[in-house]
Design an enzyme around this catalytic site. Structure first.
Site, mmCIF file in Angstrom:
data_model
loop_
_atom_site.group_PDB
_atom_site.id
_atom_site.type_symbol
_atom_site.label_atom_id
_atom_site.label_comp_id
_atom_site.label_asym_id
_atom_site.label_seq_id
_atom_site.Cartn_x
_atom_site.Cartn_y
_atom_site.Cartn_z
ATOM 1 N N LYS A 1 -20.621 13.406 -3.161
ATOM 2 C CA LYS A 1 -21.170 14.608 -3.800
ATOM 3 C C LYS A 1 -22.178 14.233 -4.890
ATOM 4 O O LYS A 1 -23.199 14.915 -5.056
ATOM 5 C CB LYS A 1 -20.047 15.467 -4.374
ATOM 6 C CG LYS A 1 -19.158 16.136 -3.328
ATOM 7 C CD LYS A 1 -19.914 17.150 -2.471
ATOM 8 C CE LYS A 1 -20.268 18.398 -3.243
ATOM 9 N NZ LYS A 1 -20.930 19.416 -2.383
ATOM 10 N N TYR B 1 -15.136 11.022 -1.860
ATOM 11 C CA TYR B 1 -15.637 12.399 -1.882
ATOM 12 C C TYR B 1 -16.545 12.614 -3.089
ATOM 13 O O TYR B 1 -17.670 13.122 -2.964
ATOM 14 C CB TYR B 1 -14.464 13.379 -1.918
ATOM 15 C CG TYR B 1 -14.864 14.795 -2.237
ATOM 16 C CD1 TYR B 1 -15.572 15.568 -1.314
ATOM 17 C CD2 TYR B 1 -14.541 15.369 -3.467
ATOM 18 C CE1 TYR B 1 -15.945 16.870 -1.612
ATOM 19 C CE2 TYR B 1 -14.908 16.669 -3.770
ATOM 20 C CZ TYR B 1 -15.614 17.413 -2.841
ATOM 21 O OH TYR B 1 -15.978 18.699 -3.146
ATOM 22 N N ASP C 1 -27.781 22.141 11.852
ATOM 23 C CA ASP C 1 -27.319 20.835 11.396
ATOM 24 C C ASP C 1 -28.183 20.457 10.197
ATOM 25 O O ASP C 1 -29.377 20.184 10.344
ATOM 26 C CB ASP C 1 -27.470 19.817 12.528
ATOM 27 C CG ASP C 1 -27.119 18.398 12.095
ATOM 28 O OD1 ASP C 1 -26.708 18.201 10.928
ATOM 29 O OD2 ASP C 1 -27.263 17.482 12.932
ATOM 30 N N ILE C 2 -27.593 20.454 9.004
ATOM 31 C CA ILE C 2 -28.419 20.248 7.810
ATOM 32 C C ILE C 2 -28.894 18.799 7.674
ATOM 33 O O ILE C 2 -29.691 18.505 6.783
ATOM 34 C CB ILE C 2 -27.703 20.699 6.522
ATOM 35 C CG1 ILE C 2 -26.442 19.862 6.257
ATOM 36 C CG2 ILE C 2 -27.390 22.183 6.570
ATOM 37 C CD1 ILE C 2 -25.862 20.084 4.864
ATOM 38 N N TRP D 1 -11.821 23.808 -8.485
ATOM 39 C CA TRP D 1 -10.575 24.533 -8.209
ATOM 40 C C TRP D 1 -10.830 25.912 -7.588
ATOM 41 O O TRP D 1 -10.260 26.916 -8.004
ATOM 42 C CB TRP D 1 -9.751 24.668 -9.486
ATOM 43 C CG TRP D 1 -9.169 23.389 -10.013
ATOM 44 C CD1 TRP D 1 -9.674 22.135 -9.875
ATOM 45 C CD2 TRP D 1 -7.969 23.255 -10.780
ATOM 46 N NE1 TRP D 1 -8.882 21.217 -10.509
ATOM 47 C CE2 TRP D 1 -7.814 21.873 -11.077
ATOM 48 C CE3 TRP D 1 -7.027 24.142 -11.258
ATOM 49 C CZ2 TRP D 1 -6.737 21.380 -11.823
ATOM 50 C CZ3 TRP D 1 -5.969 23.654 -12.002
ATOM 51 C CH2 TRP D 1 -5.815 22.291 -12.273
ATOM 52 N N THR E 1 -15.193 18.505 2.641
ATOM 53 C CA THR E 1 -14.300 18.733 1.504
ATOM 54 C C THR E 1 -12.913 18.125 1.682
ATOM 55 O O THR E 1 -12.037 18.369 0.855
ATOM 56 C CB THR E 1 -14.157 20.239 1.233
ATOM 57 O OG1 THR E 1 -13.666 20.886 2.414
ATOM 58 C CG2 THR E 1 -15.484 20.852 0.829
#
Length: 285
Positions: free
Chosen positions: A131, A127, A40-41, A152, A64
């Site tokens: 990030k 999202y 678990d990061i 992509w 994602t």
């Protein structure tokens, strides 16, 4: 694409069960791959337990689900911001090095020329915001860390865009695909190779962009997939983004400049069309 990879015994891949992580492990089977069930990061003690001085961590772990993030903000920020922050602090404490994978979504997507690493950010989605928070945490928390933005990414299997086009070619007479979003389709195996090269370049700049070269719309990419499959590309029909309204707006422009990557002496990434050809040939074999 450079196929000569280091035999680094202390290469650790987090998010190893994902699209990119799997390709890294395929190219570097000596690496230690850790999925969500192994570490678990967001748990500092658990992360420090897997690190050793001199290790290089390739962090491919991420939330994602771009649309779901709009209503699942806490989960997106836990995976995309808190996790990278914990990794950065743990790497600093143990003497490990961190390479963190990020995204074109940190930019507003309104440019008309390729984004440089130091261009102003301005994510339009949860999202992208998560990030960007992860990038900042990594750069602030680990002096030796590097952030690699990409866009992509596909492997042609398990639900990515190319995989979806392969499936729809079999199932439908025609498919309709947006033709007003521009980016650089990026082969997961090419990106994996690029990250492995970077693993031996601690002297490279701290923020880099890595995509296959050239540009395409999603419509262009779909046409190319059909063509490679021997299907009639006229079965792919263009539309604009209004035909597919989404909870999270997609960037109209996602092209990332390779200038900093190339100027650092790293191997330039090949054109997206060549990479797609190789990917689909490999899958057909």
């Amino acid at each position: 694409m450079n196929a000569d990879f280091p035999t680094r015994a202390s290469l650790i891949v987090t998010g190893a069960g994902g699209l990119l992580g799997r390709e890294i492990l395929r190219l570097a089977p000596h690496a230690r791959g850790l999925g969500r069930s192994q570490v678990d990061i967001t748990d500092r003690a658990a992360v420090e337990a897997i690190l050793t001085p001199g290790a290089v961590v390739l962090n491919c772990a991420a939330y994602t689900a771009v649309d779901a993030a709009e209503t699942d903000r806490d989960a997106a920020f836990a995976a995309n911001a808190t996790g990278p922050a914990v990794l950065a602090a743990a790497c600093t404490a143990t003497g490990a090095r961190l390479i963190h994978v990020s995204t074109d979504y940190v930019f507003p997507g309104t440019a008309s020329t390729p984004y440089e690493p130091d261009d102003p950010t301005g994510p339009a989605t949860v999202y992208g915001q998560s990030k960007l928070a992860g990038e900042r945490a990594v750069l602030d928390g680990c002096p030796d860390a590097q952030v690699v933005r990409t866009a992509w990414v596909y492997a042609g299997v398990e639900g990515d865009f190319v995989a979806t086009m392969r499936r729809l070619e079999r199932e439908r007479d025609t498919v309709t695909v947006v033709n007003d979003q521009l980016g650089s389709p990026t082969s997961a195996i090419d990106l994996a190779a690029a990250l492995l090269e970077l693993a031996d370049r601690p002297d490279a700049p701290r923020v880099l962009h890595a995509t296959n070269s050239g540009t395409a719309t999603w419509f262009d990419l779909a046409v190319a997939v059909f063509t490679e499959l021997g299907a009639d590309p006229a079965r792919v029909l263009p539309c604009d983004s209004s035909a597919f309204p989404r909870p999270a707006p997609r960037p109209p422009y996602s092209v990332l400049s390779p200038r900093v990557w190339n100027d650092a002496g790293l191997t330039p990434m090949r054109p997206w069309r060549s990479a797609l050809t190789d990917t689909l040939r490999r899958l057909s074999d």
